[in-house]
Enzyme design. Structure first.
Site, PDB file in Angstrom:
ATOM      1  N   HIS A 368      34.956 -48.017 -28.842  1.00 54.47           N
ATOM      2  CA  HIS A 368      36.278 -48.506 -28.647  1.00 54.47           C
ATOM      3  C   HIS A 368      36.842 -47.413 -27.792  1.00 54.47           C
ATOM      4  O   HIS A 368      37.854 -47.657 -26.693  1.00 54.47           O
ATOM      5  CB  HIS A 368      36.975 -48.948 -29.608  1.00 54.47           C
ATOM      6  N   ARG A 475      28.056 -62.352 -21.990  1.00 55.41           N
ATOM      7  CA  ARG A 475      27.065 -62.219 -23.095  1.00 55.41           C
ATOM      8  C   ARG A 475      27.483 -62.769 -24.084  1.00 55.41           C
ATOM      9  O   ARG A 475      28.235 -62.439 -25.019  1.00 55.41           O
ATOM     10  CB  ARG A 475      26.612 -60.771 -22.999  1.00 55.41           C
ATOM     11  N   ARG A 511      26.010 -67.028 -20.486  1.00 54.48           N
ATOM     12  CA  ARG A 511      24.722 -66.803 -20.610  1.00 54.48           C
ATOM     13  C   ARG A 511      24.615 -67.534 -22.141  1.00 54.48           C
ATOM     14  O   ARG A 511      24.952 -67.108 -23.083  1.00 54.48           O
ATOM     15  CB  ARG A 511      24.288 -65.526 -20.648  1.00 54.48           C
ATOM     16  N   GLU A 609      14.762 -61.757 -14.568  1.00 56.49           N
ATOM     17  CA  GLU A 609      14.788 -60.318 -14.996  1.00 56.49           C
ATOM     18  C   GLU A 609      13.231 -59.893 -15.393  1.00 56.49           C
ATOM     19  O   GLU A 609      13.122 -58.875 -16.288  1.00 56.49           O
ATOM     20  CB  GLU A 609      15.674 -60.271 -16.270  1.00 56.49           C
ATOM     21  N   ASN A 632      18.769 -54.800 -15.026  1.00 61.87           N
ATOM     22  CA  ASN A 632      18.619 -53.902 -16.030  1.00 61.87           C
ATOM     23  C   ASN A 632      17.237 -54.297 -16.764  1.00 61.87           C
ATOM     24  O   ASN A 632      16.466 -53.149 -17.101  1.00 61.87           O
ATOM     25  CB  ASN A 632      19.542 -54.102 -17.422  1.00 61.87           C
ATOM     26  N   ASP A 633      16.651 -55.623 -17.045  1.00 58.22           N
ATOM     27  CA  ASP A 633      15.552 -55.867 -17.623  1.00 58.22           C
ATOM     28  C   ASP A 633      14.526 -55.840 -16.541  1.00 58.22           C
ATOM     29  O   ASP A 633      13.391 -55.562 -16.644  1.00 58.22           O
ATOM     30  CB  ASP A 633      15.757 -57.128 -18.313  1.00 58.22           C
ATOM     31  N   ARG A 643      14.136 -49.439 -21.287  1.00 55.26           N
ATOM     32  CA  ARG A 643      15.584 -49.217 -20.794  1.00 55.26           C
ATOM     33  C   ARG A 643      16.287 -48.121 -21.717  1.00 55.26           C
ATOM     34  O   ARG A 643      17.135 -47.645 -21.276  1.00 55.26           O
ATOM     35  CB  ARG A 643      16.395 -50.366 -20.297  1.00 55.26           C
ATOM     36  N   CYS A 680      23.456 -59.516 -11.655  1.00 59.46           N
ATOM     37  CA  CYS A 680      24.421 -59.370 -12.578  1.00 59.46           C
ATOM     38  C   CYS A 680      23.993 -58.014 -13.555  1.00 59.46           C
ATOM     39  O   CYS A 680      24.715 -57.768 -14.438  1.00 59.46           O
ATOM     40  CB  CYS A 680      24.731 -60.474 -13.394  1.00 59.46           C
TER      41      CYS A 680
END
Ligand code: PEP
Ligand code: MG
Length: 761
Positions: A368, A475, A511, A609, A632-633, A643, A680
């Site tokens: 945070h 997400r 998603r 991905e 990313n994947d 990753r 994305c």
């Protein structure tokens, strides 16, 4: 035999010294009092000059201090350093390495014992004792000097970053330039911050609270209630203080704190402990520990970070239980907060306009603190190692948030340089601000849509404020993670509806649940040997159609009359998975129509991905409305690089030629079928990669909100024709490092160097 109590006496005396110079002088005198030696000398390595410097002696000519300098491989001292072990000689003068320094007074000594001073595998100096008599020093004397040298190693390392070592070395004959001491961590918020280091100490120490029996349970319960109330008042005050700086969504973080304080489970559990006879402080410690362990043990990085929130709250309540008045801190005009674990409350405590940056040992980009620091545009470095904060309080600090580095007591020239870069950066921010309402369009008229990735409420507010054209990836697993069981259809509908409403009429691509891999739900654990190659994403939800159907029904119902929903399917590896998912979505839609809901069919897309999906892009496109590449994947699976594994992070190369070729194949397949295709993953927020994504013809890019203005600048700076020329050059190259180098150069040539380093050029 040298005694242990002598050693601890020396260490204590040395630790009480007021300066490094003083400490060294005490040390050499004390050593002589304890050993059969007549000379004790310390040599320090001057890294910049690659030399040893005599920095303290008793027994040699003291006038030579700081004046005797010699190369790292010279003399017996150099030999000790090279061998990295003690050298004990009866007659040093006879040794081939012996080097005589005229005027040092060394000629009268024969016996020599030299011990290297090593810190973190690096030789920092050598300590030597000498004796006129031809004797060998005994084992206990060697052990004694080795112990002393270990003490010195720590002292040298500390003095290196407090600047004392630099001052000591530069006060000799050869005046040196100031050395800039630098520490590295993780870049959490890019930017340059210059100011004075203010150390933040934790409010109260939960670990130090013992269990204690209480005789007055009723009284402890009242004390606890009062402490909770005071903690709530604190948070409300802090939140009010930031209310002009943060958006409503970001302020929700403090709301989350308040709801933890309001939660009956924390309250009940502590009270239960008190009723069993523990005093309020002990009861609190027990419950807070339990919760922090639970969160910290979670695999998911986001939830792991929530442990810090609970701990911070626990400390706040404890400080009220202990009736501790928080120490009044004086915050200078240009404050840099430093500490083990900086909390959102610490940021809020600094008067408006005075905070210039944040440095924290603990925390990550998901914490945070990082999220708030990002929206306050505070350069932030986390995960900094090896800094002893106590020694650098009130020091001048420069933060390079691009590279995740901090400089302590920097030289004037470095300070001037960074001050210039900070001004340039401000100018850059101002010019980016002007781009907010302008389209992401190349100078030759090619338009690309920029969206924001969201998972937290804070991101939704940000996406609008930075001029995003909608949310390109939401997400949905995040609301699933922060509860104790699967959320009901209605609970989900409310969450989705709120987001769709905030963003409408712009679109939100939601998603479907993507759990497994590194994201597991506390109430639905998935334990596997190879989770990234296991039960993940669509595989889980197709095995549990009831979970999938509830989610899709909630999504569809949430979009009623707003009609801005798009649904995205994660981790697709085969055509059957697409067909099955589409049939379940149709089933949910038909049911709702039958139930008389007026719902518009949303667009449906598939994430690419996994390598198999790259080769099936064409077939997938024939079934759905759009593709979204999860780089990313995709990078992880194409290059076989976990990753999340820091050890092999240098192998995780999004600019690898194989990745670039795969991306081209996906765009061509989608466009061949007349479908829209976007990226994305994080690659969409990397300025270098974006030049290539633009040239390949991607229609949309979705990224974290903070990156969007910069990416828009890239798009508006490169014509499509120049980007294509660069892509053609890149296709000739065979490695990621060559590609990075070329793109780096092209970005700088175009005047956009400020995107990848401090300054604006
Ligand atoms: C991706 O894989 O690129 C992606 C966007 O999804 P996530 O990071 O959530 O796996
Ligand atoms: Mg993914």
């Amino acid at each position: 035999m040298v005694q242990l109590n002598i050693l601890s006496h020396i260490v204590q005396k040395v630790n009480n010294a007021i300066s490094l110079e003083d400490a060294l002088n005490i040390l050499v005198s004390e050593v002589l009092l304890s050993l059969r030696a007549e000379a004790c000398t310390v040599y320090m390595v001057d890294k910049r000059q690659s030399q040893y410097v005599l920095v303290a002696t008793k027994g040699l000519n003291e006038k030579m201090v700081k004046h005797v300098r010699f190369g790292l491989s010279e003399g017996l001292v150099g030999y000790v350093g090279q061998r990295e072990e003690p050298i004990n000689l009866e007659d040093a003068n006879q040794h081939e390495k012996f080097l005589y320094h005229p005027g040092s007074g060394e000629d009268k000594y024969n016996a020599f014992l030299g011990v290297p001073i090593i810190h973190h595998k690096r030789v920092r100096g050598v300590i030597v004792i000498q004796q006129p008599e031809k004797i060998k020093f005994d084992e206990s004397e060697v052990a004694f000097l080795v112990t002393i040298s270990a003490q010195l190693a720590g002292m040298f390392a500390n003095s290196e970053y407090t600047g004392e070592m630099r001052d000591l070395l530069s006060s000799g004959i050869a005046k040196q330039k100031r050395k800039d001491v630098v520490f590295s961590g993780i870049s959490a918020v890019p930017g340059v911050g210059i100011g004075i280091g203010i150390i933040v100490y934790p409010l109260a120490d939960l670990d130090a609270v013992p269990n204690r029996k209480t005789n007055n349970i009723q009284e402890e319960l009242v004390i606890f209630d009062n402490a909770i109330q005071s903690a709530k008042d604190d948070i409300a005050k802090l939140s009010a203080r930031l209310s002009n700086t943060l958006s409503k969504e970001e302020l929700a973080i403090f709301q989350a704190y308040l709801s933890i304080l309001d939660s009956t489970s924390l309250d009940d559990e502590v009270k239960e402990q008190i009723k069993e006879g523990n005093w309020a402080q002990g009861a609190l410690r027990k419950v807070v520990k339990k919760y922090t362990y639970q969160f910290a043990a979670m695999e998911d990085e986001y939830l792991k970070e929530r442990a810090a929130d609970i701990k911070d709250l626990g400390r706040r309540i404890l400080s009220h239980l202990q009736a501790l008045q928080p120490k009044k801190i004086e915050y200078p005009e240009n404050t840099i907060l430093l500490g083990e674990e900086i909390t959102p409350g610490d940021l809020a405590a600094v008067p408006e306009g005075r905070l210039r940056g944040v440095v924290s040992v603990k925390g990550s980009t998901n914490s945070h603190t990082a999220i708030i620091a990002k929206s306050m545009r505070l350069p932030t470095v986390m995960g900094i190692k090896g800094v002893s904060f106590e020694k650098i309080k009130l020091a001048d600090i420069v933060i390079d948030g691009y590279l995740g580095k901090i400089y302590i007591n920097p030289s004037q020239s470095l300070l001037d340089n960074f001050a210039k870069l900070a001004i340039e950066e401000k100018e850059l921010e101002q010019s980016l601000e002007q781009l907010r309402t302008k389209p992401a369009e190349t100078p030759d008229g090619y338009r690309i849509k920029l969206y924001v990735n969201a998972g937290l409420a804070a991101d939704a507010g940000m996406s609008l404020s930075v001029g995003g054209e909608g949310i390109g990836l939401y997400r949905t697993e995040v609301p699933f993670m922060s509860r104790e069981s699967f959320p009901t259809e209605e609970e989900q509908r409310i969450i989705y509806r709120q987001l769709l409403k905030t963003i409408a009429p712009k679109s939100v691509t939601m998603r479907t649940l993507d759990i497994g891999g590194d994201k597991s739900l506390p109430y639905f654990p998935i334990i596997e040997d190879n989770p990234f190659l296991g039960w993940r994403g669509i595989r889980v939800t197709l095995d549990h159609p009831e979970v999938f159907l509830i989610q899709v029904r909630a999504l569809l119902k949430a979009s009623i009359e707003l009609d801005n929903l798009k649904i995205l399917l994660p981790m697709i590896t085969a055509i059957e998975e697409v067909d099955e998912s589409l049939s379940l979505i149709k089933q949910a839609y038909d049911e709702l129509i039958e139930e008389k809901f007026d719902i518009k069919k949303p667009e449906i897309g598939v994430m690419i991905e996994v390598p198999s999906a790259v080769y099936l892009s064409k077939e997938i496109c024939r079934r759905v409305d759009f593709l979204s590449v999860g780089t990313n994947d995709l990078v992880q699976y194409l290059l076989a690089v976990d990753r999340n594994n820091a050890r092999i992070s240098s192998c995780y190369q999004s600019l690898h030629p194989a990745v670039i070729r795969a991306l081209i194949q996906i765009v061509n397949a989608a466009h061949g079928e007349g479908k829209v295709v976007g990226v994305c993953g994080e690659m969409a927020s990397e300025p270098l990669a974006v030049i290539l994504l633009l040239a390949m013809g991607f229609d949309t890019l979705s990224m974290n909100a903070a990156s969007l203005p910069r990416i828009k600048w890239v798009i508006r700076s490169f014509s499509m024709s120049s980007a294509r020329k660069i892509l053609n050059e890149v296709l000739e190259l065979e490695s990621a490092s060559q590609i990075r180098l070329l793109l780096d150069q092209r970005l700088v040539d175009a005047g956009l160097g400020g995107l990848i380093r401090a300054g604006k050029k």
